[in-house]
Write a protein that holds these residues in place. Structure first.
Motif: not given
Length: 114
Positions: A61-72, A103-106
């Motif tokens: 029942g636990r979850w996490a989402t990270l959203e952002g801008v990805a660059r290589v 892949i780096e996600i800001a």
């Protein structure tokens, strides 16, 4: 296991399991990958502005989402740092790979339920 979602050229989602580390202070998520992988190709295809992506992990029942801008990122020092962080989180060091990139996600938004 976390998943990363990128968009293919035709707009459909490409969802794959990944190892991800997160630096909350810098608001950066890092994923190591082969430079010829579909996820890397999809991020590169988005151009210099980067690709909007989510990384999601579910544990019952636990979850996490990270959203952002990805660059290589391809510079050796940055990729080595990402490998070190991966080894710390997952307890194993990946085999050396000259085709490895990061892949780096800001991260712009974090969601979840503890």
């Amino acid at each position: 296991m976390p998943t990363l979602t990128t968009l293919r050229a035709n707009g459909t989602p490409h969802v794959v399991p990944v190892g991800v580390t997160y630096d909350a202070e810098q608001r950066l998520a890092r994923i190591i990958a082969r430079k010829d992988s579909t996820k890397v190709k999809n991020v590169l295809a988005a151009g210099t502005d980067g690709a909007r992506v989510p990384v999601c992990q579910v544990d019952r029942g636990r979850w996490a989402t990270l959203e952002g801008v990805a660059r290589v990122r391809t510079d050796a020092e940055t990729v080595a740092d990402a490998v070190r962080r991966y080894a710390e989180r997952y307890g194993r060091t990946p085999q050396p790979n000259p085709d490895r990139v990061m892949i780096e996600i800001a991260v712009t938004r974090a969601l979840g339920r503890a």
